[in-house]
Design a protein around this motif. Structure first.
Motif: not given
Length: 342
Positions: A111-123, A321-330
């Motif tokens: 897929k091609i996308f812009t910004s991130s795979l979660r464009y609609e929910s990102e601030k 899944k958890q990595f991306f759910d927390t925006n990579g907050d390790t």
């Protein structure tokens, strides 16, 4: 499709929803001097009898920076140039070609996308367009890749095989360097590879936005091919360092999964991508990762570090899944995997 930045024209200012908060925008950090301390490692030495020295260089770089560049890696300049040219062409294609690749559902594997795979929910949106697809095992995925540009599948397919081989060589050197058995990272532990091509068009106000925010990679290692425009920055001792493109080199960085497996002996460094007002920049990241159902845990053959929390085994897809759910907050990421003391 109208969201793709590469489809915009005559942008005079950064839209409000692309402006990062003051504390996270790059600001004057765009003008930091180039740092030549990112280690540059000649892989020819490992093949010409000085393997131990190469291993020592890699481990030292992985511990101190989490990043290094490799030369004499076995992939020719012409192959790198041709593949990068095809990657750039993707973002220059006409509307109807890009439309077929544009993200319209979560089930698309290419897929091609812009910004991130979660464009609609990102601030805040990122100043980038991206093409992303699995690339190993090749025969499982290549039929889903773009049909245009016409040589994409042939060229990128051959290139992906060589990148995967390079990744295996580097992981073999790393495994020996930290005291793991030969072949530790074979099979499912390095059973997949994702290709992510990021395109950063010129930005009218680069101090206000980012191509990629500060993050770590959720993989074993990343092999990055840059064009000749700088933009990659690594956080070292609280300061941002520019990783200047080096002709015929790949940038290697340690992923968070490898940091876990190595019991913290290797460092997964935070990094980001900044933009500029004059040139577009394209980079291709090849993420070498475990298979989805592969169990991830600190290597039992390595001695324990009393400062490291005990962690249970977990499937890679659970980690991802958890990595991306927390925006990579390790810091948040590992808490659910801690084993209670009682």
């Amino acid at each position: 499709m109208e969201k793709l930045i590469s489809n915009w024209s005559n942008v005079q200012s950064v839209p409000e929803n692309y402006i990062f908060p003051l504390e996270t925008r790059p600001g004057e950090d765009l003008n930091i001097p180039v740092n030549n301390n990112i280690p540059i490692i000649d892989l020819n030495e490992a093949q010409n009898g000085d393997r131990d020295h190469t291993i020592q260089q890699i481990i030292k770089a992985a511990q101190e920076f989490g990043f290094f560049q490799v030369l004499n890696h076995g992939i020719s300049k012409n192959e790198m140039k041709e593949t990068m040219s095809i990657f750039k062409e993707v973002f220059e294609m006409r509307y109807e070609y890009k439309k077929n690749l544009y993200l319209d559902d979560d089930l698309k594997t290419c897929k091609i996308f812009t910004s991130s795979l979660r464009y609609e929910s990102e601030k805040v949106h990122l100043w980038r367009d991206s093409l992303r697809h699995p690339s190993h095992p090749l025969e499982q995925w290549i039929h889903l890749w773009p049909e245009n540009p016409m040589r994409y599948r042939e060229c990128v397919g051959d290139f992906s095989i060589k990148i995967k081989e390079l990744g295996s060589r580097i992981l073999d050197l790393i495994s020996k360097g930290i005291g793991l058995k030969c072949g530790y990272f074979e099979n499912d532990l390095a059973g997949s590879m994702i290709t992510s091509i990021n395109h950063y068009p010129p930005c009218p106000e680069p101090s206000l936005t980012l191509g990629l925010p500060k993050h770590k990679d959720a993989y074993l290692i990343t092999i990055l091919m840059q064009d000749d425009v700088s933009g990659l920055q690594v956080l070292k001792d609280g300061n941002w360092i520019n990783v200047e493109p080096l002709t015929h080199a790949f940038v290697i960085n340690i992923g968070h999964v490898l940091e876990i497996i190595s019991k913290g002996k290797l460092k997964s460094a935070e990094h980001r991508a900044v933009t500029n007002s004059t040139y577009s920049r394209t980079s291709a990241a090849f993420f070498i990762a475990p298979s989805d159902d592969c169990l991830i845990e600190p290597a039992q053959d390595l001695p324990d570090d009393n400062n490291q929390p005990a962690l249970r085994s977990f499937k890679y897809k659970e980690f991802l899944k958890q990595f991306f759910d927390t925006n990579g907050d390790t810091d948040l990421l590992l808490k659910p995997f801690e084993v209670p003391n009682n």
